[in-house]
Design a protein around this motif. Structure first.
Motif, PDB file in Angstrom:
ATOM      1  N   GLU A 132       0.828  -1.204   0.000  1.00 22.02           N
ATOM      2  CA  GLU A 132       0.000   0.000   0.000  1.00 22.02           C
ATOM      3  C   GLU A 132       0.865   1.258   0.000  1.00 22.02           C
ATOM      4  O   GLU A 132       0.588   2.212  -0.749  1.00 22.02           O
ATOM      5  CB  GLU A 132      -0.923   0.008   1.223  1.00 22.02           C
ATOM      6  CG  GLU A 132      -1.867   1.201   1.261  1.00 22.02           C
ATOM      7  CD  GLU A 132      -2.787   1.180   2.479  1.00 22.02           C
ATOM      8  OE1 GLU A 132      -3.648   2.072   2.579  1.00 22.02           O
ATOM      9  OE2 GLU A 132      -2.643   0.267   3.322  1.00 22.02           O
ATOM     10  N   GLU A 133       1.925   1.259   0.802  1.00 22.37           N
ATOM     11  CA  GLU A 133       2.824   2.422   0.847  1.00 22.37           C
ATOM     12  C   GLU A 133       3.487   2.663  -0.508  1.00 22.37           C
ATOM     13  O   GLU A 133       3.590   3.802  -0.976  1.00 22.37           O
ATOM     14  CB  GLU A 133       3.896   2.201   1.922  1.00 22.37           C
ATOM     15  CG  GLU A 133       3.376   2.294   3.345  1.00 22.37           C
ATOM     16  CD  GLU A 133       4.398   1.826   4.361  1.00 22.37           C
ATOM     17  OE1 GLU A 133       4.247   2.179   5.550  1.00 22.37           O
ATOM     18  OE2 GLU A 133       5.355   1.104   3.986  1.00 22.37           O
ATOM     19  N   ALA A 134       3.928   1.581  -1.138  1.00 26.23           N
ATOM     20  CA  ALA A 134       4.613   1.719  -2.419  1.00 26.23           C
ATOM     21  C   ALA A 134       3.672   2.221  -3.498  1.00 26.23           C
ATOM     22  O   ALA A 134       4.027   3.110  -4.290  1.00 26.23           O
ATOM     23  CB  ALA A 134       5.216   0.380  -2.834  1.00 26.23           C
ATOM     24  N   LYS A 140       1.692   9.227  -6.361  1.00 26.09           N
ATOM     25  CA  LYS A 140       2.153  10.615  -6.214  1.00 26.09           C
ATOM     26  C   LYS A 140       3.154  10.974  -7.305  1.00 26.09           C
ATOM     27  O   LYS A 140       3.145  12.091  -7.837  1.00 26.09           O
ATOM     28  CB  LYS A 140       2.761  10.820  -4.831  1.00 26.09           C
ATOM     29  CG  LYS A 140       1.741  10.754  -3.694  1.00 26.09           C
ATOM     30  CD  LYS A 140       2.412  10.841  -2.333  1.00 26.09           C
ATOM     31  CE  LYS A 140       1.383  10.696  -1.220  1.00 26.09           C
ATOM     32  NZ  LYS A 140       2.017  10.653   0.124  1.00 26.09           N
ATOM     33  N   LEU A 141       4.027  10.035  -7.658  1.00 23.31           N
ATOM     34  CA  LEU A 141       4.962  10.282  -8.746  1.00 23.31           C
ATOM     35  C   LEU A 141       4.221  10.494 -10.066  1.00 23.31           C
ATOM     36  O   LEU A 141       4.549  11.393 -10.847  1.00 23.31           O
ATOM     37  CB  LEU A 141       5.943   9.120  -8.898  1.00 23.31           C
ATOM     38  CG  LEU A 141       6.979   8.921  -7.789  1.00 23.31           C
ATOM     39  CD1 LEU A 141       7.897   7.759  -8.140  1.00 23.31           C
ATOM     40  CD2 LEU A 141       7.803  10.179  -7.559  1.00 23.31           C
ATOM     41  N   GLN A 142       3.217   9.665 -10.310  1.00 28.00           N
ATOM     42  CA  GLN A 142       2.441   9.807 -11.538  1.00 28.00           C
ATOM     43  C   GLN A 142       1.767  11.173 -11.602  1.00 28.00           C
ATOM     44  O   GLN A 142       1.751  11.832 -12.652  1.00 28.00           O
ATOM     45  CB  GLN A 142       1.401   8.696 -11.624  1.00 28.00           C
ATOM     46  CG  GLN A 142       0.565   8.731 -12.900  1.00 28.00           C
ATOM     47  CD  GLN A 142      -0.537   7.697 -12.916  1.00 28.00           C
ATOM     48  OE1 GLN A 142      -0.929   7.175 -11.871  1.00 28.00           O
ATOM     49  NE2 GLN A 142      -1.043   7.379 -14.096  1.00 28.00           N
ATOM     50  N   GLN A 143       1.236  11.604 -10.488  1.00 26.22           N
ATOM     51  CA  GLN A 143       0.551  12.899 -10.440  1.00 26.22           C
ATOM     52  C   GLN A 143       1.521  14.066 -10.636  1.00 26.22           C
ATOM     53  O   GLN A 143       1.121  15.152 -11.062  1.00 26.22           O
ATOM     54  CB  GLN A 143      -0.187  13.044  -9.108  1.00 26.22           C
ATOM     55  CG  GLN A 143      -1.370  12.097  -8.951  1.00 26.22           C
ATOM     56  CD  GLN A 143      -1.809  11.930  -7.499  1.00 26.22           C
ATOM     57  OE1 GLN A 143      -1.348  12.654  -6.615  1.00 26.22           O
ATOM     58  NE2 GLN A 143      -2.699  10.982  -7.244  1.00 26.22           N
ATOM     59  N   ALA A 144       2.802  13.841 -10.362  1.00 25.20           N
ATOM     60  CA  ALA A 144       3.798  14.909 -10.475  1.00 25.20           C
ATOM     61  C   ALA A 144       4.253  15.144 -11.915  1.00 25.20           C
ATOM     62  O   ALA A 144       5.020  16.071 -12.171  1.00 25.20           O
ATOM     63  CB  ALA A 144       5.006  14.594  -9.599  1.00 25.20           C
ATOM     64  N   GLY A 145       3.790  14.304 -12.837  1.00 28.72           N
ATOM     65  CA  GLY A 145       4.134  14.503 -14.240  1.00 28.72           C
ATOM     66  C   GLY A 145       4.814  13.300 -14.852  1.00 28.72           C
ATOM     67  O   GLY A 145       5.194  12.347 -14.162  1.00 28.72           O
ATOM     68  N   ALA A 148       8.507  12.316 -13.599  1.00 30.33           N
ATOM     69  CA  ALA A 148       8.479  11.710 -12.268  1.00 30.33           C
ATOM     70  C   ALA A 148       7.773  10.364 -12.306  1.00 30.33           C
ATOM     71  O   ALA A 148       8.195   9.398 -11.656  1.00 30.33           O
ATOM     72  CB  ALA A 148       7.785  12.636 -11.281  1.00 30.33           C
ATOM     73  N   GLY A 149       6.695  10.270 -13.096  1.00 28.97           N
ATOM     74  CA  GLY A 149       5.934   9.034 -13.194  1.00 28.97           C
ATOM     75  C   GLY A 149       6.746   7.875 -13.733  1.00 28.97           C
ATOM     76  O   GLY A 149       6.514   6.714 -13.368  1.00 28.97           O
ATOM     77  N   TYR A 150       7.729   8.176 -14.607  1.00 26.64           N
ATOM     78  CA  TYR A 150       8.587   7.129 -15.153  1.00 26.64           C
ATOM     79  C   TYR A 150       9.363   6.420 -14.051  1.00 26.64           C
ATOM     80  O   TYR A 150       9.775   5.269 -14.210  1.00 26.64           O
ATOM     81  CB  TYR A 150       9.556   7.722 -16.176  1.00 26.64           C
ATOM     82  CG  TYR A 150      10.445   6.692 -16.839  1.00 26.64           C
ATOM     83  CD1 TYR A 150       9.938   5.838 -17.807  1.00 26.64           C
ATOM     84  CD2 TYR A 150      11.790   6.578 -16.486  1.00 26.64           C
ATOM     85  CE1 TYR A 150      10.747   4.888 -18.419  1.00 26.64           C
ATOM     86  CE2 TYR A 150      12.607   5.631 -17.087  1.00 26.64           C
ATOM     87  CZ  TYR A 150      12.084   4.798 -18.050  1.00 26.64           C
ATOM     88  OH  TYR A 150      12.893   3.855 -18.650  1.00 26.64           O
ATOM     89  N   GLY A 151       9.518   7.104 -12.913  1.00 28.61           N
ATOM     90  CA  GLY A 151      10.174   6.474 -11.774  1.00 28.61           C
ATOM     91  C   GLY A 151       9.493   5.195 -11.328  1.00 28.61           C
ATOM     92  O   GLY A 151      10.137   4.326 -10.726  1.00 28.61           O
ATOM     93  N   ASN A 152       8.205   5.054 -11.606  1.00 30.16           N
ATOM     94  CA  ASN A 152       7.513   3.798 -11.294  1.00 30.16           C
ATOM     95  C   ASN A 152       8.137   2.640 -12.064  1.00 30.16           C
ATOM     96  O   ASN A 152       8.354   1.553 -11.508  1.00 30.16           O
ATOM     97  CB  ASN A 152       6.027   3.901 -11.644  1.00 30.16           C
ATOM     98  CG  ASN A 152       5.221   4.655 -10.612  1.00 30.16           C
ATOM     99  OD1 ASN A 152       5.002   4.184  -9.509  1.00 30.16           O
ATOM    100  ND2 ASN A 152       4.785   5.852 -10.970  1.00 30.16           N
ATOM    101  N   TYR A 153       8.415   2.867 -13.344  1.00 35.66           N
ATOM    102  CA  TYR A 153       8.982   1.803 -14.173  1.00 35.66           C
ATOM    103  C   TYR A 153      10.422   1.495 -13.764  1.00 35.66           C
ATOM    104  O   TYR A 153      10.763   0.339 -13.477  1.00 35.66           O
ATOM    105  CB  TYR A 153       8.930   2.200 -15.647  1.00 35.66           C
ATOM    106  CG  TYR A 153       9.470   1.124 -16.564  1.00 35.66           C
ATOM    107  CD1 TYR A 153       8.745  -0.036 -16.804  1.00 35.66           C
ATOM    108  CD2 TYR A 153      10.718   1.265 -17.166  1.00 35.66           C
ATOM    109  CE1 TYR A 153       9.246  -1.031 -17.632  1.00 35.66           C
ATOM    110  CE2 TYR A 153      11.227   0.268 -17.994  1.00 35.66           C
ATOM    111  CZ  TYR A 153      10.485  -0.876 -18.229  1.00 35.66           C
ATOM    112  OH  TYR A 153      10.982  -1.863 -19.042  1.00 35.66           O
ATOM    113  N   SER A 154      11.266   2.526 -13.728  1.00 36.72           N
ATOM    114  CA  SER A 154      12.675   2.288 -13.409  1.00 36.72           C
ATOM    115  C   SER A 154      12.845   1.719 -11.997  1.00 36.72           C
ATOM    116  O   SER A 154      13.676   0.832 -11.771  1.00 36.72           O
ATOM    117  CB  SER A 154      13.496   3.566 -13.582  1.00 36.72           C
ATOM    118  OG  SER A 154      12.965   4.622 -12.820  1.00 36.72           O
ATOM    119  N   ALA A 155      12.027   2.185 -11.054  1.00 40.42           N
ATOM    120  CA  ALA A 155      12.116   1.660  -9.682  1.00 40.42           C
ATOM    121  C   ALA A 155      11.660   0.205  -9.617  1.00 40.42           C
ATOM    122  O   ALA A 155      12.240  -0.603  -8.882  1.00 40.42           O
ATOM    123  CB  ALA A 155      11.285   2.515  -8.733  1.00 40.42           C
ATOM    124  N   SER A 156      10.628  -0.128 -10.384  1.00 41.37           N
ATOM    125  CA  SER A 156      10.142  -1.517 -10.369  1.00 41.37           C
ATOM    126  C   SER A 156      11.229  -2.463 -10.858  1.00 41.37           C
ATOM    127  O   SER A 156      11.402  -3.567 -10.317  1.00 41.37           O
ATOM    128  CB  SER A 156       8.883  -1.656 -11.229  1.00 41.37           C
ATOM    129  OG  SER A 156       9.165  -1.569 -12.622  1.00 41.37           O
TER     130      SER A 156
END
Length: 270
Positions: A132-134, A140-145, A148-156
């Protein structure tokens, strides 16, 4: 008896190509995807993963190879759900079947994006926090643009290979003879990248972020060949490794790590 391999994301792209290659090598292949595979499963859903395992166990007491390939690139928390949680949850659920094999192997399709700038806090939350935290952080990253949203992919992708290296030497894996490794492709010609690579501007953007001086965008067969080796009995001693099948991106400076990965590693986290 032929080796049995389960391939997730087998409906298209690298997964489909890998499943076909393994079949040509004599494997009995079980394809898993959202729709239209041997087994339909949604890897975001633990109940669906359990149903997948139950379906496999109806016909098999063990599996010899697992290619955890299913993945998405959406710059949203969906990337976390599929690329990280879907991968580790399905690998963990299939572990008892792998542990019954005489030569068990696991290969994960990661990404050269694991070397790109990402959000270190999100990676840490994936590895040590709650789901849930992740997902909240990813939203929030997605909402930031878009950037920033691409961080979801690279972090995963960063998190899944970190997890892989953590578990590789444990009793559950090494102790049961299970080699677990990852392939990290760069730019690959798949349905996911078809539109991007179709235009000059898109191709320049792709290779500007992820250069591939050796032969440009890879064919899915180039990635599938490495995955097939990793889950074969020929891979007798390699575990916990990430193989960057990226046309040279990892060697690039400044985008990749460059030549010296021992003494001067780049700090890629934003």
């Amino acid at each position: 008896m032929p080796r049995t391999a389960l391939v997730t994301g087998a409906g298209s792209g690298i997964g489909q190509t890998c499943a076909e290659l393994l079949q040509s090598q004599g494997y009995e292949v079980i394809g898993v995807d959202l729709h239209g595979a041997d087994i339909d499963a949604d890897l975001r859903d633990p109940a669906s993963i359990k149903a997948m395992v139950d379906a496999v166990e109806q016909h098999h007491t063990s599996i010899d190879a697992l290619v955890a390939n299913a993945g998405v690139s959406t710059s949203s928390p969906l990337d976390l759900e599929v690329n990280y949680y879907g991968a580790i949850d399905s690998i963990t659920a299939l572990l008892p079947l792998l542990q019954r094999s005489a030569s068990p192997r696991v290969a994960i399709t990661a990404s050269a994006a694991s070397l790109q700038r990402t959000d270190a806090e999100l990676v840490d939350t994936l590895l040590h926090g709650t789901r849930e935290e992740a997902l909240d952080y990813g939203a929030k990253l997605q909402q930031a643009g878009k950037a920033a949203g691409y961080g979801n992919y690279s972090a995963s992708k960063r998190a899944v290979v970190t997890w892989m290296r953590q578990v590789a030497i444990t009793e559950a894996f090494a102790g049961h003879g299970i080699a677990i490794n990852a392939v990290a492709p760069g730019v690959v010609k798949t349905p996911m990248t078809e539109q991007l690579l179709a235009t000059k501007e898109g191709a320049e953007m792709a290779f500007g972020a992820m250069p591939a001086p050796l032969n440009g965008a890879a064919e899915p067969s180039a990635i599938a060949a490495v995955l097939a080796f990793l889950v074969s009995e020929a891979n007798a001693s390699m575990t916990g490794q990430v193989l960057y099948v990226d046309g040279g991106f990892d060697c690039s400076t400044p985008q990749g790590r460059g030549a010296d990965i021992w003494h001067d590693p780049k700090h890629l986290d934003a």
